[in-house]
Scaffold this motif. Structure first.
Motif, PDB file in Angstrom:
ATOM      1  N   MET A 189       0.856  -1.194   0.000  1.00  0.00           N
ATOM      2  CA  MET A 189       0.000   0.000   0.000  1.00  0.00           C
ATOM      3  C   MET A 189       0.895   1.248   0.000  1.00  0.00           C
ATOM      4  SD  MET A 189      -3.067   0.978   2.606  1.00  0.00           S
ATOM      5  CE  MET A 189      -4.088   2.414   2.315  1.00  0.00           C
ATOM      6  N   PRO A 190       0.605   2.202  -0.900  1.00  0.00           N
ATOM      7  CA  PRO A 190       1.486   3.372  -0.975  1.00  0.00           C
ATOM      8  C   PRO A 190       1.386   4.248   0.265  1.00  0.00           C
ATOM      9  CG  PRO A 190      -0.452   3.686  -2.366  1.00  0.00           C
ATOM     10  CD  PRO A 190      -0.474   2.259  -1.897  1.00  0.00           C
ATOM     11  N   THR A 191       2.475   4.914   0.584  1.00  0.00           N
ATOM     12  CA  THR A 191       2.455   5.881   1.667  1.00  0.00           C
ATOM     13  C   THR A 191       1.598   7.082   1.259  1.00  0.00           C
ATOM     14  OG1 THR A 191       4.378   7.064   0.810  1.00  0.00           O
ATOM     15  CG2 THR A 191       4.802   5.194   2.312  1.00  0.00           C
ATOM     16  N   THR A 192       1.308   7.942   2.227  1.00  0.00           N
ATOM     17  CA  THR A 192       0.552   9.160   1.922  1.00  0.00           C
ATOM     18  C   THR A 192       1.266   9.983   0.864  1.00  0.00           C
ATOM     19  OG1 THR A 192      -0.406   9.252   4.138  1.00  0.00           O
ATOM     20  CG2 THR A 192      -0.341  11.314   2.888  1.00  0.00           C
ATOM     21  N   ARG A 193       2.578  10.093   0.993  1.00  0.00           N
ATOM     22  CA  ARG A 193       3.355  10.867   0.026  1.00  0.00           C
ATOM     23  C   ARG A 193       3.228  10.269  -1.384  1.00  0.00           C
ATOM     24  NH1 ARG A 193       7.588  14.404   0.268  1.00  0.00           N
ATOM     25  NH2 ARG A 193       8.975  14.438  -1.551  1.00  0.00           N
ATOM     26  N   GLU A 194       3.383   8.953  -1.488  1.00  0.00           N
ATOM     27  CA  GLU A 194       3.278   8.314  -2.792  1.00  0.00           C
ATOM     28  C   GLU A 194       1.867   8.431  -3.363  1.00  0.00           C
ATOM     29  OE1 GLU A 194       5.515   6.857  -4.926  1.00  0.00           O
ATOM     30  OE2 GLU A 194       6.904   7.937  -3.620  1.00  0.00           O
ATOM     31  N   ALA A 195       0.862   8.301  -2.507  1.00  0.00           N
ATOM     32  CA  ALA A 195      -0.518   8.434  -2.978  1.00  0.00           C
ATOM     33  C   ALA A 195      -0.767   9.837  -3.535  1.00  0.00           C
ATOM     34  CB  ALA A 195      -1.489   8.138  -1.835  1.00  0.00           C
ATOM     35  N   LEU A 196      -0.221  10.839  -2.883  1.00  0.00           N
ATOM     36  CA  LEU A 196      -0.388  12.215  -3.368  1.00  0.00           C
ATOM     37  C   LEU A 196       0.359  12.426  -4.687  1.00  0.00           C
ATOM     38  CD1 LEU A 196      -0.077  14.037   0.052  1.00  0.00           C
ATOM     39  CD2 LEU A 196      -2.057  14.170  -1.485  1.00  0.00           C
ATOM     40  N   LEU A 197       1.562  11.891  -4.790  1.00  0.00           N
ATOM     41  CA  LEU A 197       2.312  12.028  -6.037  1.00  0.00           C
ATOM     42  C   LEU A 197       1.631  11.275  -7.168  1.00  0.00           C
ATOM     43  CD1 LEU A 197       5.961  11.708  -4.676  1.00  0.00           C
ATOM     44  CD2 LEU A 197       4.902  13.752  -5.668  1.00  0.00           C
ATOM     45  N   ASN A 198       1.071  10.104  -6.864  1.00  0.00           N
ATOM     46  CA  ASN A 198       0.327   9.360  -7.889  1.00  0.00           C
ATOM     47  C   ASN A 198      -0.890  10.152  -8.356  1.00  0.00           C
ATOM     48  OD1 ASN A 198       2.128   7.246  -7.676  1.00  0.00           O
ATOM     49  ND2 ASN A 198       0.834   6.039  -6.306  1.00  0.00           N
ATOM     50  N   ALA A 199      -1.587  10.778  -7.412  1.00  0.00           N
ATOM     51  CA  ALA A 199      -2.763  11.574  -7.768  1.00  0.00           C
ATOM     52  C   ALA A 199      -2.371  12.775  -8.612  1.00  0.00           C
ATOM     53  CB  ALA A 199      -3.489  12.021  -6.496  1.00  0.00           C
ATOM     54  N   ALA A 200      -1.257  13.411  -8.265  1.00  0.00           N
ATOM     55  CA  ALA A 200      -0.785  14.549  -9.055  1.00  0.00           C
ATOM     56  C   ALA A 200      -0.383  14.111 -10.453  1.00  0.00           C
ATOM     57  CB  ALA A 200       0.393  15.216  -8.344  1.00  0.00           C
ATOM     58  N   GLN A 201       0.254  12.950 -10.566  1.00  0.00           N
ATOM     59  CA  GLN A 201       0.655  12.429 -11.873  1.00  0.00           C
ATOM     60  C   GLN A 201      -0.569  12.138 -12.734  1.00  0.00           C
ATOM     61  OE1 GLN A 201       4.274  11.275 -12.567  1.00  0.00           O
ATOM     62  NE2 GLN A 201       3.416  11.715 -14.565  1.00  0.00           N
ATOM     63  N   GLU A 202      -1.593  11.552 -12.137  1.00  0.00           N
ATOM     64  CA  GLU A 202      -2.823  11.251 -12.879  1.00  0.00           C
ATOM     65  C   GLU A 202      -3.522  12.535 -13.319  1.00  0.00           C
ATOM     66  OE1 GLU A 202      -4.988   8.786 -10.208  1.00  0.00           O
ATOM     67  OE2 GLU A 202      -3.555   7.110 -10.377  1.00  0.00           O
ATOM     68  N   ALA A 203      -3.521  13.539 -12.455  1.00  0.00           N
ATOM     69  CA  ALA A 203      -4.144  14.815 -12.829  1.00  0.00           C
ATOM     70  C   ALA A 203      -3.385  15.472 -13.973  1.00  0.00           C
ATOM     71  CB  ALA A 203      -4.178  15.746 -11.612  1.00  0.00           C
ATOM     72  N   LEU A 204      -2.057  15.358 -13.942  1.00  0.00           N
ATOM     73  CA  LEU A 204      -1.227  15.976 -14.974  1.00  0.00           C
ATOM     74  C   LEU A 204      -1.435  15.314 -16.329  1.00  0.00           C
ATOM     75  CD1 LEU A 204       0.980  18.065 -15.615  1.00  0.00           C
ATOM     76  CD2 LEU A 204       2.677  16.374 -14.930  1.00  0.00           C
ATOM     77  N   ALA A 205      -1.838  14.041 -16.341  1.00  0.00           N
ATOM     78  CA  ALA A 205      -2.111  13.355 -17.602  1.00  0.00           C
ATOM     79  C   ALA A 205      -3.365  13.898 -18.280  1.00  0.00           C
ATOM     80  CB  ALA A 205      -2.262  11.854 -17.352  1.00  0.00           C
ATOM     81  N   LEU A 206      -4.214  14.555 -17.500  1.00  0.00           N
ATOM     82  CA  LEU A 206      -5.485  15.067 -18.034  1.00  0.00           C
ATOM     83  C   LEU A 206      -5.493  16.581 -18.209  1.00  0.00           C
ATOM     84  CD1 LEU A 206      -7.887  12.924 -15.817  1.00  0.00           C
ATOM     85  CD2 LEU A 206      -7.195  12.467 -18.184  1.00  0.00           C
ATOM     86  N   LEU A 207      -4.726  17.285 -17.383  1.00  0.00           N
ATOM     87  CA  LEU A 207      -4.787  18.739 -17.345  1.00  0.00           C
ATOM     88  C   LEU A 207      -3.393  19.334 -17.421  1.00  0.00           C
ATOM     89  CD1 LEU A 207      -7.229  19.112 -14.317  1.00  0.00           C
ATOM     90  CD2 LEU A 207      -7.819  19.510 -16.724  1.00  0.00           C
ATOM     91  N   PRO A 208      -3.266  20.562 -17.950  1.00  0.00           N
ATOM     92  CA  PRO A 208      -1.977  21.257 -17.822  1.00  0.00           C
ATOM     93  C   PRO A 208      -1.725  21.574 -16.359  1.00  0.00           C
ATOM     94  CG  PRO A 208      -3.641  22.737 -18.702  1.00  0.00           C
ATOM     95  CD  PRO A 208      -4.266  21.372 -18.678  1.00  0.00           C
ATOM     96  N   TRP A 209      -0.459  21.638 -15.978  1.00  0.00           N
ATOM     97  CA  TRP A 209      -0.135  21.827 -14.573  1.00  0.00           C
ATOM     98  C   TRP A 209      -0.803  23.048 -13.946  1.00  0.00           C
ATOM     99  CZ3 TRP A 209       1.168  18.910 -10.789  1.00  0.00           C
ATOM    100  CH2 TRP A 209       1.674  19.464  -9.600  1.00  0.00           C
ATOM    101  N   PRO A 210      -0.881  24.209 -14.622  1.00  0.00           N
ATOM    102  CA  PRO A 210      -1.535  25.352 -13.989  1.00  0.00           C
ATOM    103  C   PRO A 210      -2.993  25.094 -13.612  1.00  0.00           C
ATOM    104  CG  PRO A 210      -0.225  26.086 -15.851  1.00  0.00           C
ATOM    105  CD  PRO A 210      -0.257  24.594 -15.914  1.00  0.00           C
ATOM    106  N   ALA A 211      -3.639  24.132 -14.287  1.00  0.00           N
ATOM    107  CA  ALA A 211      -5.049  23.845 -14.002  1.00  0.00           C
ATOM    108  C   ALA A 211      -5.224  22.769 -12.934  1.00  0.00           C
ATOM    109  CB  ALA A 211      -5.760  23.419 -15.292  1.00  0.00           C
ATOM    110  N   VAL A 212      -4.141  22.134 -12.519  1.00  0.00           N
ATOM    111  CA  VAL A 212      -4.231  21.105 -11.471  1.00  0.00           C
ATOM    112  C   VAL A 212      -4.399  21.799 -10.126  1.00  0.00           C
ATOM    113  CG1 VAL A 212      -2.995  19.265 -10.282  1.00  0.00           C
ATOM    114  CG2 VAL A 212      -2.864  19.442 -12.780  1.00  0.00           C
TER     115      VAL A 212
END
Length: 210
Positions: A1-24
């Motif tokens: 199970m990912p740590t809180t830090r890894e879960a947040l980075l995974n969520a940010a990576q998934e958001a970046l695949a859909l949106l430009p960074w300024p919109a995340v």
């Protein structure tokens, strides 16, 4: 199970695949990771801190892949070909890594600024401290691959030289910027070009790069 830090980075990576960074949005990243926005800020300090951590994780993952490629049971040429193919293939599939390797960030990427005071940080330092030191420049990543390649090949009983290891990575990066033509065209692919280069270098005297 990912740590809180890894879960947040995974969520940010998934958001970046859909949106430009300024919109995340930080609130959306926290929600996707199943934590509060305050937890996100406690972990990274700011959106800029999250960006630095995201980019640093990408660089670290790439270098770990380089080390795996160098660990294959093969001759020196085969190991260097594996590194080049890993570099070209991952950069084609991962826009954040491609930006790291080429320095071409564009509007969609985080392109985090380094921390106000950039200092040398050891690999074993805490993750956020390493991230806050700033993203490695393309030349720094290339140097890291070159030195890892030389060290791995030396342990295996061979050292083609710093200049050969660097040329291999630079040739791989040329395929990142300008992908080759399909193999069915009859044109030599990355592996054929690399093996030709390595065959020539093996029979030619070299001057050590310092």
């Amino acid at each position: 199970m990912p740590t809180t830090r890894e879960a947040l980075l995974n969520a940010a990576q998934e958001a970046l695949a859909l949106l430009p960074w300024p919109a995340v949005r930080m609130v959306d990243v926290a929600s996707a990771a199943g934590v509060s926005r305050q937890t996100l800020y406690n972990e990274f300090g700011s959106k800029e801190g999250l960006a630095r951590a995201l980019v640093r994780r990408e660089a670290d993952a790439y270098l770990r892949g380089v080390e795996r490629a160098l660990a294959v049971r093969s001759d020196a040429a085969g190991r260097l070909v594996s590194v080049a193919e890993w570099t070209a293939g991952q950069a084609a599939a991962r826009p954040l890594l491609r930006a790291l390797l080429t320095g071409c960030w564009g509007d969609r990427m985080p392109a985090p600024r380094p921390a106000p005071v950039r200092s040398r940080v050891l690999a074993g330092a805490p993750a956020q401290r390493r991230a806050d030191a700033g993203a490695p420049a393309p030349g720094e990543l290339l140097a890291a691959v070159r030195e890892r390649s030389r060290a791995a090949l030396a342990r295996a009983g061979g050292d083609p030289g710093a200049e050969v290891c660097e040329l291999v990575v630079r040739l791989a990066l040329s395929y990142v910027v300008a992908p080759g033509v399909p193999e069915e065209s009859g044109e030599p692919g990355l592996e054929a070009l690399l093996r030709g280069l390595l065959a020539v270098s093996a029979t030619s005297p070299r001057a050590e790069v310092r």
